[in-house]
Design an enzyme around this catalytic site. Sequence first.
Site, mmCIF file in Angstrom:
data_model
loop_
_atom_site.group_PDB
_atom_site.id
_atom_site.type_symbol
_atom_site.label_atom_id
_atom_site.label_comp_id
_atom_site.label_asym_id
_atom_site.label_seq_id
_atom_site.Cartn_x
_atom_site.Cartn_y
_atom_site.Cartn_z
ATOM 1 C CG ASP A 97 22.811 -26.017 38.833
ATOM 2 O OD1 ASP A 97 22.724 -27.070 39.365
ATOM 3 O OD2 ASP A 97 23.471 -26.158 37.437
ATOM 4 C CD GLU A 119 29.383 -27.476 39.047
ATOM 5 O OE1 GLU A 119 29.839 -28.429 38.907
ATOM 6 O OE2 GLU A 119 28.196 -27.424 38.632
ATOM 7 C CD GLU A 133 18.363 -27.564 36.710
ATOM 8 O OE1 GLU A 133 17.620 -26.851 35.894
ATOM 9 O OE2 GLU A 133 18.111 -28.704 37.452
ATOM 10 C CG HIS A 209 18.013 -35.531 35.459
ATOM 11 N ND1 HIS A 209 17.926 -34.446 35.927
ATOM 12 C CD2 HIS A 209 19.447 -35.818 35.149
ATOM 13 C CE1 HIS A 209 19.168 -33.875 36.026
ATOM 14 N NE2 HIS A 209 20.215 -34.712 35.613
ATOM 15 N NE ARG A 211 12.645 -30.216 39.039
ATOM 16 C CZ ARG A 211 11.708 -30.481 39.975
ATOM 17 N NH1 ARG A 211 10.175 -30.028 39.526
ATOM 18 N NH2 ARG A 211 11.882 -31.144 41.056
ATOM 19 C CG HIS A 242 16.496 -39.150 37.902
ATOM 20 N ND1 HIS A 242 15.489 -38.857 38.983
ATOM 21 C CD2 HIS A 242 17.625 -37.917 38.188
ATOM 22 C CE1 HIS A 242 15.847 -37.800 39.490
ATOM 23 N NE2 HIS A 242 17.056 -37.383 39.250
#
Length: 384
Positions: A97, A119, A133, A209, A211, A242
């Site tokens: 994604d 996936e 995603e 991490h 967004r 990250h």
Amino acid sequence: MKRTVMSIFGTRPEANKMCPLVRELESRGEIESIVCVTAQHREMLDQMLAAFDVHPDYDLNIMEKRQTLSTITAKAMTGLEGILQKVRPDIVLVHGDTTTTFASALAAFYNHIAIGHVEAGLRSFDLQSPYPEEANRRLVGALADVHFSPTKNNAANLRRERINAPVFVTGNTAIDALKLTVREDYAFENEALRKLRFDQKKVIAITAHRRENYGAPMENIMSALGRIARAHPEAQLVYPVHLSPYVQETAHRHLDGIENVLLIDPLGVADMHNLMARAFFVMTDSGGLQEEAPALGKPVLVLRRETERPEAVEAGTVRVIGTEEEAIVSEAGILLSGGARYHQMAHAVNPYGDGFACRRIADDLLYYLGERDTPAEDFSAGGA
Ligand code: UD1
Ligand code: UDP
């Protein structure tokens, strides 16, 4: 004649889950395996490629500091165009994604090349979370010619969307990767981890991490982690941060100088998996860790409002606790006390795979390409 399969990926989690598949494809006599990386991530991707000894045939090297979704998309699509036209693979495989996933699928579609989505079918049912995603995987779901879903639940999501293309249930290749990395006699590469006393401290393995957590949620998470560390000297927080400048800045601002918080650079995957295997529990907003930790028998507190991976929540090893500071501090405190809640959550479950996902995907892919008479038997959690 061999069938040309081009795997395209660009970030750490895609590499973790695609590299074992690339190795499987390379072992199949019927397949010419080509690997193209966008390098949406650079250092974190290279760590994975090295760990799995995968050497890309093409590398677009697109990463920029503080890159935007538009620049990733535009640079990946423009770079892929010429490669797709030159190689003209029989099929392109994309994973999951990310923006690389979506841009690669769209580039293949524009060039009339078949798309296999690995996936496939995970859904949070909220376009804004995880962002972007959920949109990426829905868009790739609409473009793909064949879908490889980790679980029956993921396949059912696709069928509910009236996807007509074939859907195979394969298990998640993350679990295949785990089988290669976790060992009882493992010696950490990272020096700080080598010195940790897992028998004397309650180690909490942490990553964050996403967004959609940038801003207030990320501030809350970091502030809560600081409070947990100060209130629980028996705990040792281990947080490989990250490389996103935003995440780096926020984590260091809140957590630098706290004695029982170890902030380190992103770990090689074998170190990360073995850290989780030895930890007391895991706190994360990562997708992959939600699959890996349950397989290792570790409770997971998910620092998000939702999850596209409900299977381990249902199995009782994962709790989705949101991003409010008080809730995070209180949930971690309950687990650290090691009471009934901890013991209810600390059991190994494997709803996501049995370690043979790559084999199934390669068999199903050959079936799809007309090179095999039968597909693999579908993965079923807890046995057929
Ligand atoms: C991306 C994916 C996300 C996935 C995550 C895994 C998108 C939109 N997001 O998010 O789905 O969960 O990867 O980690 O595709 N950086 C480096 N070196 C690296 C990697 C990143 O310096 O090796 C820095 C760069 O400054 C980069 C920033 O991190 O601009 C953000 O990377 P990006 O891929 O845009 O977003 P992620 O949050 O990593
Ligand atoms: N990981 C790693 N080193 C780290 C942190 C994570 O190798 O320092 C691995 C982790 O075990 C998992 C994958 O990276 O296999 C998950 O990546 P990430 O959390 O970046 O992305 P997500 O799964 O959320 O998309």
